[in-house]
Design an enzyme around this catalytic site. Structure first.
Site, PDB file in Angstrom:
ATOM      1  N   ARG A   1      34.296  48.314  48.438  1.00 13.14           N
ATOM      2  CA  ARG A   1      33.481  49.272  47.697  1.00 13.14           C
ATOM      3  C   ARG A   1      32.050  48.734  47.639  1.00 13.14           C
ATOM      4  O   ARG A   1      31.831  47.608  47.180  1.00 13.14           O
ATOM      5  CB  ARG A   1      34.044  49.442  46.273  1.00 13.14           C
ATOM      6  CG  ARG A   1      33.183  50.295  45.395  1.00 13.14           C
ATOM      7  CD  ARG A   1      33.785  50.533  44.000  1.00 13.14           C
ATOM      8  NE  ARG A   1      32.845  51.344  43.252  1.00 13.14           N
ATOM      9  CZ  ARG A   1      32.308  51.014  42.078  1.00 13.14           C
ATOM     10  NH1 ARG A   1      32.654  49.893  41.453  1.00 13.14           N
ATOM     11  NH2 ARG A   1      31.431  51.801  41.502  1.00 13.14           N
TER      12      ARG A   1
ATOM     13  N   HIS B   1      24.698  53.818  41.969  1.00 10.39           N
ATOM     14  CA  HIS B   1      24.995  52.662  41.116  1.00 10.39           C
ATOM     15  C   HIS B   1      23.668  52.238  40.466  1.00 10.39           C
ATOM     16  O   HIS B   1      23.174  51.144  40.685  1.00 10.39           O
ATOM     17  CB  HIS B   1      25.633  51.539  41.950  1.00 10.39           C
ATOM     18  CG  HIS B   1      26.424  50.537  41.160  1.00 10.39           C
ATOM     19  ND1 HIS B   1      27.750  50.236  41.406  1.00 10.39           N
ATOM     20  CD2 HIS B   1      26.085  49.761  40.106  1.00 10.39           C
ATOM     21  CE1 HIS B   1      28.170  49.300  40.552  1.00 10.39           C
ATOM     22  NE2 HIS B   1      27.175  48.999  39.754  1.00 10.39           N
TER      23      HIS B   1
ATOM     24  N   GLU C   1      29.832  54.312  36.465  1.00 11.87           N
ATOM     25  CA  GLU C   1      29.667  54.077  35.031  1.00 11.87           C
ATOM     26  C   GLU C   1      28.539  54.876  34.380  1.00 11.87           C
ATOM     27  O   GLU C   1      27.567  54.305  33.875  1.00 11.87           O
ATOM     28  CB  GLU C   1      29.428  52.584  34.766  1.00 11.87           C
ATOM     29  CG  GLU C   1      30.574  51.706  35.220  1.00 11.87           C
ATOM     30  CD  GLU C   1      30.416  50.248  34.783  1.00 11.87           C
ATOM     31  OE1 GLU C   1      29.336  49.872  34.283  1.00 11.87           O
ATOM     32  OE2 GLU C   1      31.372  49.487  34.941  1.00 11.87           O
TER      33      GLU C   1
ATOM     34  N   ASN D   1      36.531  50.988  35.712  1.00 14.51           N
ATOM     35  CA  ASN D   1      36.053  49.611  35.692  1.00 14.51           C
ATOM     36  C   ASN D   1      36.445  49.026  34.343  1.00 14.51           C
ATOM     37  O   ASN D   1      36.123  49.602  33.295  1.00 14.51           O
ATOM     38  CB  ASN D   1      34.533  49.552  35.832  1.00 14.51           C
ATOM     39  CG  ASN D   1      34.064  50.021  37.197  1.00 14.51           C
ATOM     40  OD1 ASN D   1      34.863  50.261  38.098  1.00 14.51           O
ATOM     41  ND2 ASN D   1      32.748  50.140  37.356  1.00 14.51           N
TER      42      ASN D   1
ATOM     43  N   TYR E   1      36.547  45.523  31.911  1.00 14.32           N
ATOM     44  CA  TYR E   1      36.172  44.133  31.636  1.00 14.32           C
ATOM     45  C   TYR E   1      36.820  43.591  30.374  1.00 14.32           C
ATOM     46  O   TYR E   1      37.320  42.481  30.370  1.00 14.32           O
ATOM     47  CB  TYR E   1      34.638  43.989  31.611  1.00 14.32           C
ATOM     48  CG  TYR E   1      34.090  44.114  33.013  1.00 14.32           C
ATOM     49  CD1 TYR E   1      34.108  43.037  33.884  1.00 14.32           C
ATOM     50  CD2 TYR E   1      33.641  45.343  33.506  1.00 14.32           C
ATOM     51  CE1 TYR E   1      33.684  43.155  35.200  1.00 14.32           C
ATOM     52  CE2 TYR E   1      33.214  45.479  34.820  1.00 14.32           C
ATOM     53  CZ  TYR E   1      33.234  44.379  35.664  1.00 14.32           C
ATOM     54  OH  TYR E   1      32.837  44.500  36.970  1.00 14.32           O
TER      55      TYR E   1
ATOM     56  N   GLU F   1      36.603  48.154  39.517  1.00 16.36           N
ATOM     57  CA  GLU F   1      35.956  46.868  39.206  1.00 16.36           C
ATOM     58  C   GLU F   1      36.780  46.138  38.166  1.00 16.36           C
ATOM     59  O   GLU F   1      37.207  46.738  37.168  1.00 16.36           O
ATOM     60  CB  GLU F   1      34.554  47.047  38.592  1.00 16.36           C
ATOM     61  CG  GLU F   1      33.472  47.384  39.563  1.00 16.36           C
ATOM     62  CD  GLU F   1      32.094  47.515  38.884  1.00 16.36           C
ATOM     63  OE1 GLU F   1      31.843  46.845  37.867  1.00 16.36           O
ATOM     64  OE2 GLU F   1      31.298  48.319  39.393  1.00 16.36           O
TER      65      GLU F   1
HETATM   66  C1  FCB Z   1      29.612  46.663  35.589  1.00 12.94           C
HETATM   67  C2  FCB Z   1      28.706  47.119  36.705  1.00 12.94           C
HETATM   68  C3  FCB Z   1      28.572  46.123  37.823  1.00 12.94           C
HETATM   69  C4  FCB Z   1      28.531  44.694  37.336  1.00 12.94           C
HETATM   70  C5  FCB Z   1      29.628  44.424  36.348  1.00 12.94           C
HETATM   71  C6  FCB Z   1      29.669  43.003  35.837  1.00 12.94           C
HETATM   72  O1  FCB Z   1      29.271  47.332  34.415  1.00 12.94           O
HETATM   73  O2  FCB Z   1      29.175  48.322  37.259  1.00 12.94           O
HETATM   74  O3  FCB Z   1      27.437  46.469  38.567  1.00 12.94           O
HETATM   75  O4  FCB Z   1      27.290  44.389  36.843  1.00 12.94           O
HETATM   76  O5  FCB Z   1      29.529  45.313  35.268  1.00 12.94           O
END
Ligand code: FCB
Length: 436
Positions: free
Chosen positions: A69, A113, A158, A285, A287, A346
């Site tokens: 990607r 992006h 995002e 995505n 985290y 992600e």
């Molecule tokens: C996400 C973004 C990516 C990267 C990660 C750590 O929010 O999409 O570009 O910065 O965080």
């Protein structure tokens, strides 16, 4: 077939900011303003991927992941944002796609992006409803060139983070701090997404996705106040960007003192029909989860109080693998049959990597990836149709407001020499893939 891959984004890796006719983006402007990015870092050179892409494709091939990607830089293709395309910009992505295909790797481009052409920012950026149409025109140009070889496409990356960080709080480009007045940025992005879906399909795209940043929201306590605050945050971060796409309506914003969401967002007749065009997948995505309490002061109806009791990454983000299972099963519970197949587009972590003569022994990253992949497997076992997983990121790169301070790559980059060194996590992921 389950897609395994890694992810990057144009401004974070390409560099070559002034080359071959590329126009400036909002991130070029922002990074050159004093005080915006830690230590004044910019993406002018980044990983110099624009010149070193062959080496990076070889790294991808060595990894054995079937998909990659990446994002396409709108100002490289259309230096002014609209009008005549820059042939040399399109040629770059043409070569990259051919290089990936020759290596047996499925290209998965994202069209936006965060690097809006500055010329369009000068016309209001995503606050101007016209950008939605300009985005669709750009999508058509790129697809016209690449859709004969690229099957899978992602429209936006995002839109929540772009609205909140870029226009709500001003910590990302274009650096505006409009708080709730940024809300039309949500609608204009989603309208652009819907129009781009049409344009991509008309050009022969096979599968089209939207990628959202998603977080499971946990109330800090069982008190009705904390529960209501958590719900308000969930509406803003998650539902504002998924409900209109999957259900055809915006969520209730009364927690924000907004009685008429469509009015506050700038919705016009027919917009929601465009936005809710069927998708082939939802990119998520992930985290970390978010812990929310009732606010102590007037203003926004929530306070982010942070997750405690878990290890943290170099960024200070809590490591909560089960949050990914919670997120995926929660999406299915919320949207049911309206949820298309899900792709984790992600997931990854920054770590205080140290390059030694033996390489980078990033055991925390290996544990992070192993545990998050296990969480995806659990969600699949619970019946969620997850079809892909992409590690953020292939390379250490320009991490937005943090500059080069956060390293997320499977491959270490020495930014002074551009030397790439695969980390222990790269070898781990390669072995993991080979064993499947
Ligand atoms: C996400 C973004 C990516 C990267 C990660 C750590 O929010 O999409 O570009 O910065 O965080």
């Amino acid at each position: 077939m389950f897609l395994w891959g890694t992810a990057t984004a144009a401004y974070q890796i390409e560099g070559a900011a002034d080359e071959d006719g590329r126009g400036p983006s909002v991130w070029d402007t922002f990074t050159h303003e004093p005080g915006r990015v830690r230590d004044g870092h910019t993406g002018d050179v980044a990983c110099d991927h624009y010149h070193r892409w062959r080496e990076d494709v070889a790294l991808l091939a060595g990894l054995g992941a079937g998909a990659y990607r990446f994002s396409i830089s709108w100002p490289r293709v259309l230096p002014e944002g609209t009008g005549a395309p820059n042939a040399r910009g399109l040629d770059f992505y043409d070569r990259l796609v051919d290089g990936l295909l020759a290596a047996g790797i499925t290209p998965v481009p994202t069209l936006f992006h965060w690097d809006l052409p500055q010329a369009l920012q000068d016309r209001g950026g995503w606050l101007n409803r016209d950008v939605a149409g300009w985005f669709a025109d750009y999508a058509a140009i790129v697809a016209e060139r690449l859709a004969d070889r690229v099957r899978m496409w992602i429209t936006l990356n995002e839109p929540f983070i772009h609205m909140a960080f870029g226009y709500g709080m001003g910590v990302h480009a274009p650096g505006q701090a409009l708080l709730l007045d940024a809300l039309p940025v949500a609608h204009h992005q989603l309208l652009g997404h819907g129009l781009a879906v049409r344009a991509l399909r008309a050009a022969g795209a096979g599968e089209v996705l939207l990628t959202n940043n998603c977080t499971p929201v946990r109330p800090a306590s069982d008190s009705p106040q904390d529960v209501a605050a958590a719900d308000a945050y969930d509406v803003l971060h998650n539902r504002l960007f998924a409900d209109p796409v999957l259900l055809g309506r915006y969520p209730d914003l009364s927690a924000y003192g907004i009685g008429d969401p469509d009015g506050a967002l700038g919705v016009r007749d027919g917009d929601l029909a465009v936005i809710t065009a069927p998708l082939d997948g939802l990119g998520v995505n992930y985290y970390n989860p978010t812990r929310i309490a009732a606010p102590a002061e007037p203003g926004l109806p929530f306070a982010d109080v942070g997750i405690t009791g878990h290890p943290t990454t170099a960024f200070g983000w809590p490591v909560v693998p089960d949050g990914l299972r919670e997120l995926l099963t929660g999406l299915r519970a919320r949207y049911g049959a309206a949820l298309p197949p899900v792709y984790v587009t992600e997931n990854g972590c920054s770590q205080p990597d140290e390059l030694t003569p033996e390489g980078v022994d990033d055991q925390e990253r290996i544990a992070f990836l192993r545990d998050h992949i296990a969480a995806v497997e659990e969600a699949r076992a619970e019946g969620v149709d997850v079809r892909g997983y992409f590690v953020w990121s292939l390379l250490d790169n320009f991490e937005w407001a943090e500059g080069y301070h956060q390293r997320f790559g499977l491959v270490h980059v020495d930014f002074a020499t551009q030397r790439r060194t695969p980390k222990a996590s790269y070898h781990w992921f390669r072995d993991f893939l080979a064993a499947r």
